[in-house]
Design a protein around this motif. Structure first.
Motif, PDB file in Angstrom:
ATOM      1  N   HIS A   4      11.405  -0.527   6.267  1.00  0.00           N
ATOM      2  CA  HIS A   4      10.253  -1.228   6.822  1.00  0.00           C
ATOM      3  C   HIS A   4      10.731  -2.423   7.637  1.00  0.00           C
ATOM      4  O   HIS A   4      11.710  -3.082   7.273  1.00  0.00           O
ATOM      5  CB  HIS A   4       9.357  -1.716   5.663  1.00  0.00           C
ATOM      6  N   GLU A  71      -0.873  -0.574   8.362  1.00  0.00           N
ATOM      7  CA  GLU A  71      -0.413  -1.971   8.308  1.00  0.00           C
ATOM      8  C   GLU A  71      -1.159  -2.852   9.313  1.00  0.00           C
ATOM      9  O   GLU A  71      -1.584  -3.965   8.995  1.00  0.00           O
ATOM     10  CB  GLU A  71       1.089  -1.985   8.595  1.00  0.00           C
ATOM     11  N   THR A  75      -3.838  -5.920   8.495  1.00  0.00           N
ATOM     12  CA  THR A  75      -3.600  -7.256   9.047  1.00  0.00           C
ATOM     13  C   THR A  75      -4.820  -7.755   9.821  1.00  0.00           C
ATOM     14  O   THR A  75      -5.231  -8.919   9.690  1.00  0.00           O
ATOM     15  CB  THR A  75      -2.358  -7.210   9.965  1.00  0.00           C
TER      16      THR A  75
ATOM     17  N   LEU C  43       2.626  -2.598  -1.197  1.00  0.00           N
ATOM     18  CA  LEU C  43       2.498  -2.801   0.251  1.00  0.00           C
ATOM     19  C   LEU C  43       1.239  -3.605   0.568  1.00  0.00           C
ATOM     20  O   LEU C  43       1.278  -4.543   1.370  1.00  0.00           O
ATOM     21  CB  LEU C  43       2.476  -1.448   0.975  1.00  0.00           C
ATOM     22  N   TRP C  47       1.099  -7.075   2.524  1.00  0.00           N
ATOM     23  CA  TRP C  47       0.412  -7.293   3.801  1.00  0.00           C
ATOM     24  C   TRP C  47      -0.652  -8.389   3.672  1.00  0.00           C
ATOM     25  O   TRP C  47      -0.823  -9.198   4.567  1.00  0.00           O
ATOM     26  CB  TRP C  47      -0.238  -5.982   4.275  1.00  0.00           C
ATOM     27  N   LEU C  60       7.015  -6.245   0.185  1.00  0.00           N
ATOM     28  CA  LEU C  60       7.134  -5.190   1.188  1.00  0.00           C
ATOM     29  C   LEU C  60       8.406  -4.372   0.980  1.00  0.00           C
ATOM     30  O   LEU C  60       8.430  -3.165   1.244  1.00  0.00           O
ATOM     31  CB  LEU C  60       7.065  -5.800   2.591  1.00  0.00           C
TER      32      LEU C  60
END
Lengths: 287, 287, 287, 287, 287, 287
Positions: A4, A71, A75, C43, C47, C60
């Motif tokens: 990642h 992701e 966000t 995750l 985030w 992460l």
């Protein structure tokens, strides 16, 4: 195995907070046609794929890309939730704010502390049941193509539900990738056909001589809409490579009404086998 | 509005009972790709359809036919459940019977008294979430085509899981209708395109100039499988009617790692705004 | 953003097929405490994390590792499903095979064509509701530690349900990583405390003077088990850093039985406001 | 066996109705971390507990107390629903009212007639899947401690979402009891350790020599966040009582990419064994 | 507020373990019609009840009794799970054992460590959606009566699925209490009627003059079964206290086929308002 | 087998759009007590019915009618969704509009493009678990009667939540049919009794001498509400046709507190069998 990077595939920054839109955006994160579905579905299809090579490699490549979309949307939702009002009076500066307050998802604040979660816009948690991985690539690629259509459709609708330029930039990216991915799955279906791996009717390997030919090319009309049989589906050549013709017929019965035998009396259904208490009643009646 | 006749569209009579197979047959009744899904989905798409004429009429015609399929599979399951053993000792005449006893769904007896129910082969109740009716016919017909592929695939698998001729006769009918229905939805998609109602990328009416062209024709490769970009999806002309060429590129970041602002202290996330108890601790430490 | 490599983090190859165990293995893939939960949960916590630095980076990092665990278990299940019997007669060579046939998940064959899916060992689809990301790292790390305990416990149980050395090798790896991860989350909780970010009672920033001190250190006993108050939880110093003493008391009422006002008559609850039809009945009775 | 008294453990009377807050309050009644979860979970852990004595007695004592919390929150919600507006025009006296109208849960009126129900603030019904009772008390007490942290966190957030003093009084009580209960579960975990019943890594009775020691103390870093390995979890002595040191390493592959064998042709996956229809096509092509 | 005693309302001790029956017994613990449903339902109806006195008091009394039933069934399942086989070879002493092994619920061992859980016999978690508390006592008591019928029916079926005398003793108790409770709810409905609180049609307070009288007493026949109208429901006096007569008629349409207007073009449904890309195609076609 | 006509059983045309009410109307379409439930439930009971004749014919007749009700409510919701605002600013002409905007279901627009879906007013998808078909007609007719009561109650509440005359016309029709259907199921229960097919206690065929008579006529009081035993349910003759008298008694224990044996050590519950690592610790302590 995955690695990642914190950098994002594309920018995910709204001009300002909007808790109403944060809720709506959940649809394309954790809804049936959201990014969670396509990411985990393409990966599962890839891992389960028993044919090494281009199809398997492609599935794992695109599934991994979709994780980056998850992701970005997480966000974006996080940022849309900044400064969300905790009470209606705080929301009450304008009627627009009051309307937006009414639409916000209270779990975003109570359960997630201003964060995204894996749910859709009505709060239904994302479900593993959204994922299909049948082991038949043609059937699955058809589903994948659908997912990109439904997904792009939803993003296009969201586009018309906001004026925020930062939000629109991310939606623009998603619309474009869904455009590409629609082509991708349609191309992959063509290639499966060209490679002789499957075709219409899926699964093509099932022997057609086991079918009932009189039902294979007939649109059966069970409603009184006058135009039901006026489309291509009831006229013209078959779409399965045979030289049959499509036609139409009203629905008809081919078997008598079923008669089921009585159930096991130990299960106490109706009709029961008369038990002692009923016998007793009969006896009482005879007194 | 509907009317019903007790006669069946096709015969649904097994040679003998088989509670193990009754459970498996639930998959094509109440599973994600079962007859409940297609019946209620085609009807909902038809009722919601805002375009009068052939598409709407066709949807209501086929949805109504699918109700007859629900009826036949329910009837078949009912008959497969006749004489189901209530205890393992009753099942114990052969190892085959013991195996079958192990597979049977106990709710078929305890909750339904030897009857079918709206669940799949693992006992998950059928869900309205299986149904998609987006209002965009192209996207929905693509899903319908998928449903007929996945459905036919499952019936073809069931075909190999039984030797009962009566069961196979019904499966034969279902395989044939799913064959027809695959053609039907593919034909309907072609017709939508020919009628100028939609096309690739769905929804076609979204203005392409709002997209980011550099992402619209590129297969993005996020995995190390060597053949991911060797398929049609990364080579040759675009499938959307433009004269672009499909190509491939490794995944890349286009935005920095996101930095989120601290949350509202009233939500007690991390980092918190130091409250009095933390202050007190600090004071204590200074003593 | 992620990249993927086809090589596995650890080997996932059973000595031979075992569809019974394939079903059981689903529990640690798609069950409440399976790898899908920890991967997507770490995750999401990462985030959503509003504190840049070591905690976010660590979340992460580990969430990405867990994706590799999902991949290995999917691969293991796929291989355990090779040559699964399609009918009980095929399973009937031994009583052991009959027993195993009885336990297998029919969806593994009908829906997934010998592939894994995102469900638990009873066929419940994995749910986004399994994931907690509260925005408060102390509360979430406590949940993460629990997840590694429940997860390791389940893998340790599976260890005793198979004799397959290849399966045991993968379980060995999972047990070891869960061992490490338990330490990881407990260490992270200590570090949060040391960094002054939170502590007992979570959330520490809520002002204690708003609490009711008479209820803060008393174990309330509402049952007649004689030893309920003999543990540490009802004796000795408080665990929140104050110098209070824990004690015990029987449950007691501090408020009267509630009396609710009648409901809105427009909602037709009981008691209703007598409507016209009831009035009419009264009139009729008076005739 | 239980007995009930109508008197409440604590007062549950708001200053006035607030249907918006009634919906929010459902989160701590029927949400994942609400009182239904802890009440039914502690009771189930107690009933299932195979170790007579203090732990079992304590579980049943606190589970019974939590039933009283369910009762108080139901009562509070009922009262918050008094005089709820049935239409937006009735809500329209102020913008605040309009905002609140928008947030209310329509099922509170349509389905429950101004009453509470077992759902969360987004209307998801409470689920038995929220409850964990593993039979391993250490793992379960860790979950219980988490539940009290998440629960107290949510109540603390609700505290900032209302100005109603009556509501705040009940929240105050709940915050205090969750404070006590956090201590209770942490104390119980310490006691389990002191009694030699379990410890880190849970379950401690699994033989460590079956593990792979090279993976037991290494934080594996699969992301590029620079600070991931700078915490206690990758530095310093192990937390399991051994004298190992925690360390860090980047993620690495320890097995080749898996290659799965072809599937059973009777399941019609890809690649299929060419069936007759494909053969026929080949023959036709040769004509 | 509740208090608990460890003594059981009735004995719950099987003669011996039986993991197959343990799974089946879950149906009356955590199934739709199990004890969890009636316990939590009667309590919720009681707490929500806005009419103080006998009905509210009775609801809370019986709801509390049902909690004791939950406890007994949990205890029974725990004991039925003693010595459950962990592998098929351990189950393989007899074909009966093999059959029973095939039926056992693997979560009982993997997730619960030989303990009960809140699920039904197919592993679906108990759901708050099983609970109805409408605020209208007549409608709810009718549901309660149903619950006792469905519940007694399931226990009567379980009675025929075991030869274990200890199990049968508990089933005997449950059958008897469900017998009593059926009477209880029917008596309560009579009393509601006698007290003038409600009656047929529920809710009686809705003004009948708002109804359409031509549809109020007519059995509408939409199927071709010859005997559908030969029952009491289509013949004889109305059951609502009026002097109308029940009759029958075939289903008929009273409104034209609906025509929906086109959708909002910003939602990209079909028919769309032609967007630029379609215009472009048209232009291209004219070249 | 079914046929469909486009004409509606009754008109379904609102005076104007109202997206707030469209969401509420979903409750009687796809909620637990909505038309989807009764339509699919009556049909399933009919198909599963093992007694040919009037009951089976009636079930299929009314189930088919209910499909027409589903169709009308879908149509109504579609029309209520015309011109729904896509953003709060568009909703902001009045405070009433702002309130209504806050209540609308965003999936109606994002997922369904201004169309209905199979969900309730809080967005929970309709579930096959709402349907009961036990095989015992008496128990099922009791449930059906309840469904018509709960359904009519909800429609009566919706009646008071709108001023739209077109909506009220359809509600009027639904209220009237639910009125008829309540009578229908109560009449059918009477007829079952008259036909000697079942009676109280359901299932009557279970031999009463297997019950425990001391528990069959006693209202057990487990709460301190003073009036719990003052109703008909604890006084007067039994309702099961016997000459027993109903009475009341406080709850009492009839069995000792249960003691469960230790669990299988291979499942690592508490108490564990001390494993090697604990032994090692003991040894270390002795050094």
């Amino acid at each position: 195995m995955f690695t990642h990077t914190h950098a994002l595939q594309f920018e995910a920054k709204p001009d300002g907070p909007d808790p109403d839109f944060a809720r709506k955006m959940q649809e394309v994160l954790g809804g049936q046609w959201g990014e969670m579905t396509v990411a985990t579905q393409y990966l599962l299809q890839g891992w389960n794929c028993r044919l090494p090579g281009k199809y398997k490699d492609m599935l794992l490549a695109i599934g991994t890309e979709e994780l980056a979309h998850v992701e970005m949307i997480v966000t974006m939702i996080d940022r849309l939730l900044d400064h969300a009002p905790l009470k209606p009076d705080a929301a009450d500066r304008t009627k627009e704010a009051a309307a937006g307050y009414g639409q916000h998802n209270p779990q975003h604040l109570i359960a997630n502390g201003s964060g995204a979660s894996y749910m859709d816009s009505m709060g239904n948690p994302w479900s593993g049941a959204y994922v299909t991985a049948s082991g038949n690539l043609f059937a699955d690629f058809s589903y994948n193509a659908t997912a990109e259509m439904q997904g792009r459709l939803q993003v296009a609708r969201l586009w018309n539900m906001t004026d925020d330029h930062g939000v629109k930039d991310l939606l623009r990216f998603l619309l474009t990738r869904d455009h590409m991915h629609q082509q991708q799955w349609l191309a992959a279906m063509e290639e499966l056909k060209a490679d002789g791996l499957d075709g219409i009717p899926v699964p093509e390997a099932f022997p057609l001589e086991e079918e009932l030919p009189e039902f294979a090319y007939t649109f059966i009309d069970a409603s009184d809409g006058p135009d039901a049989a006026s489309g291509r589906w009831a006229n013209g050549p078959a779409l399965d490579g045979t030289d049959n013709q499509l036609t139409a017929a009203p629905i008809a019965a081919h078997a008598d009404a079923p008669i089921l035998p009585p159930g096991d009396p130990r299960l106490f259904g109706t009709p029961p086998v008369p038990g002692e208490s009923l016998l007793q009643k009969a006896k009482d009646a005879l007194k």
